[in-house]
Design a protein around this motif. Structure first.
Motif, PDB file in Angstrom:
ATOM      1  N   ILE A  24       0.443   9.887  -5.288  1.00  0.00           N
ATOM      2  CA  ILE A  24       0.977  11.239  -5.071  1.00  0.00           C
ATOM      3  C   ILE A  24       1.744  11.703  -6.316  1.00  0.00           C
ATOM      4  O   ILE A  24       1.578  12.826  -6.792  1.00  0.00           O
ATOM      5  CB  ILE A  24       1.901  11.264  -3.828  1.00  0.00           C
ATOM      6  CG1 ILE A  24       1.090  11.023  -2.555  1.00  0.00           C
ATOM      7  CG2 ILE A  24       2.645  12.593  -3.726  1.00  0.00           C
ATOM      8  CD1 ILE A  24       1.930  10.805  -1.312  1.00  0.00           C
ATOM      9  N   LEU A  25       2.567  10.792  -6.857  1.00  0.00           N
ATOM     10  CA  LEU A  25       3.359  11.153  -8.043  1.00  0.00           C
ATOM     11  C   LEU A  25       2.451  11.377  -9.254  1.00  0.00           C
ATOM     12  O   LEU A  25       2.736  12.221 -10.107  1.00  0.00           O
ATOM     13  CB  LEU A  25       4.393  10.062  -8.316  1.00  0.00           C
ATOM     14  CG  LEU A  25       5.511  10.006  -7.263  1.00  0.00           C
ATOM     15  CD1 LEU A  25       6.316   8.734  -7.382  1.00  0.00           C
ATOM     16  CD2 LEU A  25       6.422  11.208  -7.391  1.00  0.00           C
ATOM     17  N   LEU A  32       0.814  -1.216   0.000  1.00  0.00           N
ATOM     18  CA  LEU A  32       0.000   0.000   0.000  1.00  0.00           C
ATOM     19  C   LEU A  32       0.852   1.272   0.000  1.00  0.00           C
ATOM     20  O   LEU A  32       0.487   2.275  -0.620  1.00  0.00           O
ATOM     21  CB  LEU A  32      -0.930  -0.011   1.216  1.00  0.00           C
ATOM     22  CG  LEU A  32      -2.008   1.061   1.231  1.00  0.00           C
ATOM     23  CD1 LEU A  32      -2.946   0.921   0.047  1.00  0.00           C
ATOM     24  CD2 LEU A  32      -2.792   1.018   2.521  1.00  0.00           C
ATOM     25  N   ALA A  33       2.006   1.216   0.673  1.00  0.00           N
ATOM     26  CA  ALA A  33       2.854   2.419   0.731  1.00  0.00           C
ATOM     27  C   ALA A  33       3.272   2.838  -0.680  1.00  0.00           C
ATOM     28  O   ALA A  33       3.224   4.028  -1.024  1.00  0.00           O
ATOM     29  CB  ALA A  33       4.081   2.138   1.592  1.00  0.00           C
ATOM     30  N   LEU A  34       3.654   1.865  -1.487  1.00  0.00           N
ATOM     31  CA  LEU A  34       4.074   2.180  -2.852  1.00  0.00           C
ATOM     32  C   LEU A  34       2.891   2.722  -3.666  1.00  0.00           C
ATOM     33  O   LEU A  34       3.037   3.643  -4.465  1.00  0.00           O
ATOM     34  CB  LEU A  34       4.660   0.937  -3.525  1.00  0.00           C
ATOM     35  CG  LEU A  34       5.446   1.208  -4.804  1.00  0.00           C
ATOM     36  CD1 LEU A  34       6.728   1.964  -4.506  1.00  0.00           C
ATOM     37  CD2 LEU A  34       5.783  -0.073  -5.537  1.00  0.00           C
ATOM     38  N   LEU A  88       2.358   6.323  -2.803  1.00  0.00           N
ATOM     39  CA  LEU A  88       3.360   7.149  -3.487  1.00  0.00           C
ATOM     40  C   LEU A  88       3.032   7.294  -4.966  1.00  0.00           C
ATOM     41  O   LEU A  88       3.189   8.369  -5.556  1.00  0.00           O
ATOM     42  CB  LEU A  88       4.740   6.508  -3.331  1.00  0.00           C
ATOM     43  CG  LEU A  88       5.473   6.880  -2.055  1.00  0.00           C
ATOM     44  CD1 LEU A  88       6.686   6.004  -1.881  1.00  0.00           C
ATOM     45  CD2 LEU A  88       5.890   8.343  -2.101  1.00  0.00           C
ATOM     46  N   TRP A  89       2.581   6.186  -5.565  1.00  0.00           N
ATOM     47  CA  TRP A  89       2.204   6.212  -6.989  1.00  0.00           C
ATOM     48  C   TRP A  89       1.121   7.270  -7.203  1.00  0.00           C
ATOM     49  O   TRP A  89       1.169   8.035  -8.156  1.00  0.00           O
ATOM     50  CB  TRP A  89       1.695   4.833  -7.403  1.00  0.00           C
ATOM     51  CG  TRP A  89       2.232   4.335  -8.696  1.00  0.00           C
ATOM     52  CD1 TRP A  89       1.616   4.362  -9.906  1.00  0.00           C
ATOM     53  CD2 TRP A  89       3.506   3.703  -8.921  1.00  0.00           C
ATOM     54  NE1 TRP A  89       2.422   3.794 -10.866  1.00  0.00           N
ATOM     55  CE2 TRP A  89       3.588   3.388 -10.277  1.00  0.00           C
ATOM     56  CE3 TRP A  89       4.585   3.396  -8.096  1.00  0.00           C
ATOM     57  CZ2 TRP A  89       4.689   2.757 -10.847  1.00  0.00           C
ATOM     58  CZ3 TRP A  89       5.686   2.773  -8.651  1.00  0.00           C
ATOM     59  CH2 TRP A  89       5.731   2.454 -10.010  1.00  0.00           C
TER      60      TRP A  89
END
Lengths: 133, 362
Positions: free
Chosen positions: B338-339, B330-332, B335-336
């Protein structure tokens, strides 16, 4: 005020480091599970942190120094502090400081182990095929 | 850098961006919920369910297939996949006379043959996925979006080249907040663009590779699998096919230690007109994303070949997780997302800068 041209390294150094860390994170998380999922996310998260740092610095840089000179970055306290408009009116000069800010504590990545999907549906063929076909 | 060189790169950056911006915005906006498609499907389709006979004997794959097709008369099977966390087999079927790319999806309780609730494929998510993949235009739509992805890469490269002359007198991270809006947004555009350049390039390039899935798989079939198809004149009709259950068992013998992922039926993009392709994946994080098919002769049930994937199909397999960001928890994914949002800001700020330039001239 005229400035000298920066070297290529000065222009591209930080973006190169951030890009390298991002790529390491992207590939690392793909090659291994467990800790590498977190390390990969943290490395990719560096670019978000750098953007956050630049925005915080921008906000501070935009705030003029209090009247009488002194510190460029006045800490905000609750109560008894002039609004930014009044500060700007009171300020006679604006000091531009490009120096690296003092280190700040960055927000840590959320500990969301409990939020991670506990099951994986390898049977995602429908998804996979509809993505591809 | 000479002024004429800067002008040339500037022209390249402007037009590669302008032509693709609208489509890239669409891709970013539709891609945002797709990053969380697993979680959103779980929420949107949540329905408590238990198998009819949790400890009972499971139906074999032929029985499951029969039960699924009975609910879609006239359709032929396309794929069969297997849920990991519940005894459910998913059968994807299609109308042989219907439009290409239109599938029915039927999850079947393997303990009873009864329908099981969907856990993927909510209509809203499917709509977004289709829009993101091909804009409902099929292969031409995919290839068009691939061309837009290539323009994105050109815009990124030219943007990096232009970053140097724009920033040669400004320290990294400078945002001239007290200057006028256009200067401020130019600084934002430069900062966000240069910091996210690696991620944008990876997602852009892997997106382009994904749009080439159909030609890549066709090429694989026409070259690596060509010899396997030469012995037959006509496709294996559903009535003359050997047992699916036996075919999968035979494939398991050929690839011991690997995990069964899905079965492609004859006539689909993943196999020939004459073979069941039984796809397995490895058990390491990397090999989980790379599949190996065992091709079983659909008429005889004999193993025809274990078709190790060539490099271009492996590239396609690895492009999918790197594009969708669904491989690191989930953390990745957060980030995906957000990016992705940052990329939207870059695109809109680029458009704003161009519009502002035009207005200033007039």
């Amino acid at each position: 005020m005229s400035r000298k041209d920066l070297s290529l390294w000065a222009v591209f150094g930080t973006p190169l480091v951030v890009g390298g860390l991002s790529l390491t994170g992207l590939i690392g998380a793909l090659l291994d599970d467990g800790a590498w999922d977190w390390i990969g996310s943290a490395l990719l998260g560096v670019c978000v942190i750098v953007i956050g740092w630049a925005l915080v610095r921008r906000r501070r840089w935009a705030s003029p120094a209090p009247a009488g000179g002194g510190r460029c970055y006045s800490p905000r306290r609750s109560g008894g502090v002039a609004s930014s408009v009044r500060m700007r009116m009171a300020s006679s000069t604006v000091t531009m400081v490009w120096a690296w800010l003092p280190r700040r504590r960055m927000a840590t990545l959320p500990s969301s182990a409990s939020l991670r999907p506990t099951t994986a549906m390898a049977g995602t063929l429908a998804t996979e095929c509809s993505r591809i076909l | 850098m000479k002024a004429s060189t800067i002008r040339a790169w500037s022209w390249t950056h402007k037009w590669s961006s302008l032509v693709s911006t609208l489509f890239l915005l669409m891709l970013c906006v539709t891609g945002l919920p797709l990053v969380f498609s697993h979680e959103l499907n779980a929420v949107l389709l949540h329905k408590p369910w238990t198998p009819a006979h949790a400890d009972g004997r499971r139906l074999d794959l032929d029985q499951v297939l029969e039960a699924a097709l009975a609910r879609h008369p006239g359709q032929v099977p396309a794929f069969m996949s297997f849920d990991e966390d519940r005894p459910v087999v998913n059968v994807t079927s299609r109308d042989p006379n219907g439009p290409a790319g239109k599938f029915s999806f039927e999850p079947v309780d393997q303990t009873s043959g009864e329908p099981a609730p969907l856990v993927a494929g909510h209509p809203v998510m499917e709509f977004l996925l289709q829009l993101h993949t091909d804009m409902f235009l099929g292969l031409p739509g995919m290839l068009f979006l691939g061309a837009m992805g290539l323009l994105l890469v050109v815009a990124v490269v030219s943007g990096v080249v232009l970053y140097a002359p724009f920033m040669r007198r400004l320290p990294f991270g400078t945002v001239r907040a007290k200057k006028k809006a256009r200067t401020r947004w130019l600084d934002y555009h430069n900062l966000l663009g240069v910091v996210t350049v690696a991620w944008v390039t990876v997602v852009g390039l892997t997106g382009v590779v994904n749009t080439l899935a159909t030609p890549i798989l066709s090429y694989w079939k026409d070259t690596a699998l060509k010899e396997l198809t030469q012995a037959y004149d006509a496709p294996a009709a559903p009535g003359e096919r050997a047992s699916l259950d036996a075919a999968v068992a035979r494939a398991r013998q050929a690839l011991p230690g690997m995990a069964l992922q899905f079965v492609a039926f004859p006539g689909t993009a993943y196999t020939t007109d004459h073979h069941y392709a039984v796809f397995f994946h490895g058990d390491t994080p990397l090999t989980t994303h790379m599949t190996t098919p065992a091709l079983i002769d659909a008429r005889t049930g004999e193993l025809a070949a274990v078709a190790r994937m060539p490099w271009y199909v492996k590239t396609l397999s690895l492009s999918q997780p790197l594009h969708f960001g669904d491989y690191g928890g989930l953390a990745l994914k957060i980030l995906w997302a957000i990016l992705d949002l940052i990329t939207i800001v870059i695109l809109i700020s680029g458009l704003y800068l161009w519009l502002g330039k035009g207005r200033r001239r007039t």
